[in-house]
Design an enzyme around this catalytic site. Sequence first.
Site, PDB file in Angstrom:
ATOM      1  N   ARG A 122       0.840  -1.194   0.000  1.00  0.00           N
ATOM      2  CA  ARG A 122       0.000   0.000   0.000  1.00  0.00           C
ATOM      3  C   ARG A 122       0.873   1.239   0.000  1.00  0.00           C
ATOM      4  O   ARG A 122       2.016   1.200   0.402  1.00  0.00           O
ATOM      5  CB  ARG A 122      -0.886   0.035   1.245  1.00  0.00           C
ATOM      6  CG  ARG A 122      -2.079  -0.886   1.195  1.00  0.00           C
ATOM      7  CD  ARG A 122      -2.946  -0.679   2.427  1.00  0.00           C
ATOM      8  NE  ARG A 122      -3.612   0.610   2.409  1.00  0.00           N
ATOM      9  CZ  ARG A 122      -3.556   1.508   3.407  1.00  0.00           C
ATOM     10  NH1 ARG A 122      -2.872   1.251   4.501  1.00  0.00           N
ATOM     11  NH2 ARG A 122      -4.179   2.654   3.303  1.00  0.00           N
ATOM     12  N   LYS A 187       3.301  -6.646  11.969  1.00  0.00           N
ATOM     13  CA  LYS A 187       2.594  -6.954  10.727  1.00  0.00           C
ATOM     14  C   LYS A 187       2.904  -8.377  10.248  1.00  0.00           C
ATOM     15  O   LYS A 187       4.058  -8.731  10.003  1.00  0.00           O
ATOM     16  CB  LYS A 187       2.985  -5.929   9.653  1.00  0.00           C
ATOM     17  CG  LYS A 187       2.116  -6.011   8.440  1.00  0.00           C
ATOM     18  CD  LYS A 187       1.968  -4.659   7.789  1.00  0.00           C
ATOM     19  CE  LYS A 187       1.389  -4.791   6.411  1.00  0.00           C
ATOM     20  NZ  LYS A 187       1.026  -3.510   5.829  1.00  0.00           N
ATOM     21  N   ARG A 323      -1.638   5.197  13.090  1.00  0.00           N
ATOM     22  CA  ARG A 323      -0.604   4.813  14.067  1.00  0.00           C
ATOM     23  C   ARG A 323      -1.127   5.057  15.470  1.00  0.00           C
ATOM     24  O   ARG A 323      -1.972   5.929  15.678  1.00  0.00           O
ATOM     25  CB  ARG A 323       0.662   5.656  13.887  1.00  0.00           C
ATOM     26  CG  ARG A 323       1.118   5.665  12.457  1.00  0.00           C
ATOM     27  CD  ARG A 323       2.622   5.584  12.289  1.00  0.00           C
ATOM     28  NE  ARG A 323       2.872   5.572  10.845  1.00  0.00           N
ATOM     29  CZ  ARG A 323       3.444   6.544  10.188  1.00  0.00           C
ATOM     30  NH1 ARG A 323       3.897   7.599  10.834  1.00  0.00           N
ATOM     31  NH2 ARG A 323       3.605   6.476   8.874  1.00  0.00           N
TER      32      ARG A 323
HETATM   33  C1  BTN Z   1       0.354  -3.697   2.337  1.00  0.00           C
HETATM   34  O1  BTN Z   1       1.185  -2.841   2.051  1.00  0.00           O
HETATM   35  O2  BTN Z   1       0.018  -3.922   3.495  1.00  0.00           O
HETATM   36  C2  BTN Z   1      -0.266  -4.522   1.237  1.00  0.00           C
HETATM   37  C3  BTN Z   1       0.636  -5.643   0.813  1.00  0.00           C
HETATM   38  C4  BTN Z   1       0.027  -6.542  -0.247  1.00  0.00           C
HETATM   39  C5  BTN Z   1       1.014  -7.554  -0.746  1.00  0.00           C
HETATM   40  C6  BTN Z   1       0.383  -8.549  -1.670  1.00  0.00           C
HETATM   41  S1  BTN Z   1       1.458  -9.894  -2.038  1.00  0.00           S
HETATM   42  C7  BTN Z   1       0.378 -10.447  -3.275  1.00  0.00           C
HETATM   43  C8  BTN Z   1      -0.113  -9.222  -4.000  1.00  0.00           C
HETATM   44  N1  BTN Z   1       0.823  -8.840  -5.039  1.00  0.00           N
HETATM   45  C9  BTN Z   1       1.413  -7.668  -4.780  1.00  0.00           C
HETATM   46  O3  BTN Z   1       2.269  -7.141  -5.505  1.00  0.00           O
HETATM   47  N2  BTN Z   1       0.958  -7.164  -3.637  1.00  0.00           N
HETATM   48  C10 BTN Z   1      -0.041  -8.024  -3.033  1.00  0.00           C
END
Ligand code: BTN
Length: 326
Positions: A122, A187, A323
């Site tokens: 994100r 996380k 946060r």
């Molecule tokens: C975040 O930042 O919390 C979201 C992370 C999401 C990661 C997943 S892994 C599978 C899918 N492909 C990606 O490139 N991102 C999501």
Amino acid sequence: MSKSTLLPLLADGEFRSGQELADVLGVSRTAVWKQVNRLAEESGIEIESVKGKGYRIPGGIDLLSADGVLDALAPRPLSLLSRLAVLDSVDSTNAEVLRWAQEGGAPGMVCTAEQQTVGRGRRGRQWVSPYASNLYLSLLWEFSQGAAALEGLSLAVGVAVARALRACGAAAVQLKWPNDVLHDGRKLGGILLEMSGDAAGSCRVVVGVGLNVAMPATAANAIDQAWTDLKTISAGELPGRNRLLAELLNELLPLVADFEQQGFKHWREEWMALDAFDGAPVVLHTGSGELAGIARGVDQRGALQLESTTGVQSVYGGEISLRAAQ
Ligand code: BTN
């Protein structure tokens, strides 16, 4: 020789001699030795080399397999799945599924990979995605009533992920608005929804889920926030990645299929029970500044309820981070 040809031969954790590997792969023993070194360096996987015995991965390695996932799918999710691609390496499973969407891909298509070279997180962040260690999963679905009917979908996905983890023995998982998966404040996983098509009509959504299963220390250096993995939090046996993937799909496929009809209200109570920040003082960082208050859960649309001296305001998702207040 690629990772996908050498790794399966060492996946069971037993010793294989250099000659045996060379014979199976049709290359020289020197080529095997070079590939083993390159594989260990690139993937962070420990490969033991013992004179007179050969090579092995201590404890073995749990590689993804389409059959391993399909065998553990319940009948309804199986009927909703239209494709399961298990890739060795991809830039991003979300990017891959968005490409499928542009090429006319069907709802229920799923992509997973051992490794993402440009995993997306994100707010423009990178999602650290080392080889054969974690889970990276993207699912394509089509919705007919436009983006407004999808409010709260990413929060509902968080509930589905928590359910899947519970089914695999990881019970004490919590959620952080809008869609982080946490364990003990660290996380464990992330969710990234990406959309293509008409926000007012028929649109395609890629639901991306990343879960840290057994993050190698070398890869973890690149993570810039407090993190954990299932290996760290599992008291007993670590669930296999194929089983985990199947449990995720057992939850996610019915969720996306029913969401337009059910809406987030169907998921809200369960989300609230998993809320890591309920009643906590928080600061929201938005593109235009900061908002401080007490987190009071979410409403029927998935908007965070932020209580401050001026009352309770609804904060909608997007590029916002929450946060704990210091
Ligand atoms: C975040 O930042 O919390 C979201 C992370 C999401 C990661 C997943 S892994 C599978 C899918 N492909 C990606 O490139 N991102 C999501």
